[in-house]
Structure formats: C-alpha cells, structure tokens
Design a protein around this motif. Structure first.
Motif, mmCIF file in Angstrom:
data_model
loop_
_atom_site.group_PDB
_atom_site.id
_atom_site.type_symbol
_atom_site.label_atom_id
_atom_site.label_comp_id
_atom_site.label_asym_id
_atom_site.label_seq_id
_atom_site.Cartn_x
_atom_site.Cartn_y
_atom_site.Cartn_z
ATOM 1 N N ASP A 32 0.850 -1.185 0.000
ATOM 2 C CA ASP A 32 0.000 0.000 0.000
ATOM 3 C C ASP A 32 0.881 1.230 0.000
ATOM 4 O O ASP A 32 2.040 1.183 0.383
ATOM 5 C CB ASP A 32 -0.957 0.014 1.192
ATOM 6 C CG ASP A 32 -0.241 -0.186 2.508
ATOM 7 O OD1 ASP A 32 0.560 0.696 2.898
ATOM 8 O OD2 ASP A 32 -0.472 -1.212 3.164
ATOM 9 N N ILE A 34 0.543 5.623 0.496
ATOM 10 C CA ILE A 34 -0.135 6.911 0.605
ATOM 11 C C ILE A 34 0.569 7.821 -0.390
ATOM 12 O O ILE A 34 1.787 7.993 -0.339
ATOM 13 C CB ILE A 34 -0.076 7.472 2.035
ATOM 14 C CG1 ILE A 34 -0.830 6.539 2.972
ATOM 15 C CG2 ILE A 34 -0.660 8.892 2.068
ATOM 16 C CD1 ILE A 34 -0.768 6.918 4.437
ATOM 17 N N SER A 36 2.123 10.770 -2.383
ATOM 18 C CA SER A 36 2.727 12.074 -2.119
ATOM 19 C C SER A 36 2.777 12.856 -3.431
ATOM 20 O O SER A 36 2.410 12.347 -4.492
ATOM 21 C CB SER A 36 4.134 11.896 -1.549
ATOM 22 O OG SER A 36 4.990 11.345 -2.537
ATOM 23 N N THR A 98 -2.500 13.964 -3.835
ATOM 24 C CA THR A 98 -1.709 13.802 -2.614
ATOM 25 C C THR A 98 -2.641 13.494 -1.448
ATOM 26 O O THR A 98 -3.673 14.132 -1.283
ATOM 27 C CB THR A 98 -0.918 15.095 -2.331
ATOM 28 O OG1 THR A 98 -0.057 15.351 -3.453
ATOM 29 C CG2 THR A 98 -0.084 14.973 -1.078
ATOM 30 N N GLY A 99 -2.288 12.487 -0.664
ATOM 31 C CA GLY A 99 -3.094 12.088 0.490
ATOM 32 C C GLY A 99 -3.993 10.900 0.221
ATOM 33 O O GLY A 99 -4.432 10.230 1.155
ATOM 34 N N ASP A 100 -4.275 10.606 -1.049
ATOM 35 C CA ASP A 100 -5.022 9.396 -1.364
ATOM 36 C C ASP A 100 -4.099 8.201 -1.128
ATOM 37 O O ASP A 100 -2.872 8.345 -1.110
ATOM 38 C CB ASP A 100 -5.478 9.388 -2.828
ATOM 39 C CG ASP A 100 -6.573 10.397 -3.123
ATOM 40 O OD1 ASP A 100 -7.217 10.891 -2.166
ATOM 41 O OD2 ASP A 100 -6.789 10.690 -4.314
ATOM 42 N N ALA A 101 -4.679 7.034 -0.972
ATOM 43 C CA ALA A 101 -3.885 5.817 -0.784
ATOM 44 C C ALA A 101 -4.318 4.788 -1.807
ATOM 45 O O ALA A 101 -5.468 4.765 -2.243
ATOM 46 C CB ALA A 101 -4.057 5.275 0.621
ATOM 47 N N GLY A 123 -8.289 10.384 0.237
ATOM 48 C CA GLY A 123 -7.821 11.098 1.416
ATOM 49 C C GLY A 123 -8.799 12.127 1.928
ATOM 50 O O GLY A 123 -8.611 12.700 2.997
#
Length: 145
Positions: A32, A34, A36, A98-101, A123
């Motif tokens: 996985d 996250i 950036s 950014t911030g989604d995984a 996110g």
C-alpha cells in the motif's frame, strides 16, 4: 536466467469489477502507498517497496493495473522496481491526489506480465462527517461519534 514468478494464477475477474469501491484482500502479496506529490505530479514516480522485489520479474515487464472494470498498461522497470511514466494515465483517469492511498494486490506474476488489482482510498474526509469530528493533531486524534 530469467525468473518466472508464476506462483499467482490468473484470476477470472482481475479488473476488480466489483460494485463496491473496497473489497477484502485475497491473501496474495500486496503493498500500500499513501500518495505524495511526487507520485501524482510532476514526476509521476511510483517505486514499489523493496519487500515486494523478490516476487517480481528480474527484467523490465509489462504491468497491468486493474481498478473496477478498467485496466491500464504500464511498464515495470527492473531498476528500482518502479512504474514508468504511463502511471500518469492511471493517476489522471482516477483523479488521484496527494493524500489518497492505493493498495496494490499482486494477482498475477509472470515473466511477461504482472497484474495488480488496485483499491483506491480517498484522502478526503467525508463532508457529512465533518460536523462530528473532534481532534485534529497526533496528540488529539480525530474521533467520530
């Protein structure tokens, strides 16, 4: 001698084809990430964690990213085990930021093709829950009542 990692037989429905955005992992190897800034723009770099390297082919290989009912072809480069710039199309088509995984489950691994079934975890905090949020720091975590 090139290594063939055919431990993971092809699944009948690798595209995810699920109605839900999330589903249980099948027990196959996964990683996985996250996302950036460097994953989603301007470089669109995604390096696969080193713990996955022994499971992947030792030569540059076509990789397929399957999400819901669509697939994207990218190249998996041997050096650094990373996706090529065509990863950008997956990012753009799925509006990743950014911030989604992402969870990448290795569902097929051959010397000629690697397939990852992908789950996307946004996110964004759901707007309907914002009124119920208290806490915003590591010392005071978010609690939803």
């Amino acid at each position: 001698m090139s290594r063939v990692c055919s431990r993971f037989p092809c699944e009948a429905n690798m595209s995810g084809g699920q109605e839900d955005d999330y589903w249980p992992l099948s027990g196959k190897p996964f990683f996985d990430m996250i996302l950036s800034k460097s994953h989603v723009h301007p470089r669109y770099n995604l390096f696969i964690p080193s713990r996955m390297h022994p499971l992947l082919p030792s030569q540059d290989t076509r990789a397929v990213l399957a999400y819901k009912d669509k697939t994207w072809d990218v190249m998996l480069f041997t050096k650094g085990k990373r996706f090529d710039y065509s990863w950008r199309q997956f990012v753009d088509d799925n509006h990743l930021k950014t911030g989604d995984a992402c969870v990448f489950e290795l569902v097929e691994c051959l010397s000629t093709k690697v397939t990852f079934k992908v789950q996307i975890l946004r996110g964004d905090f759901p707007a309907d829950l914002l009124a119920k949020v208290s806490g915003e720091t590591a010392g005071a975590p978010i609690v939803i009542e």
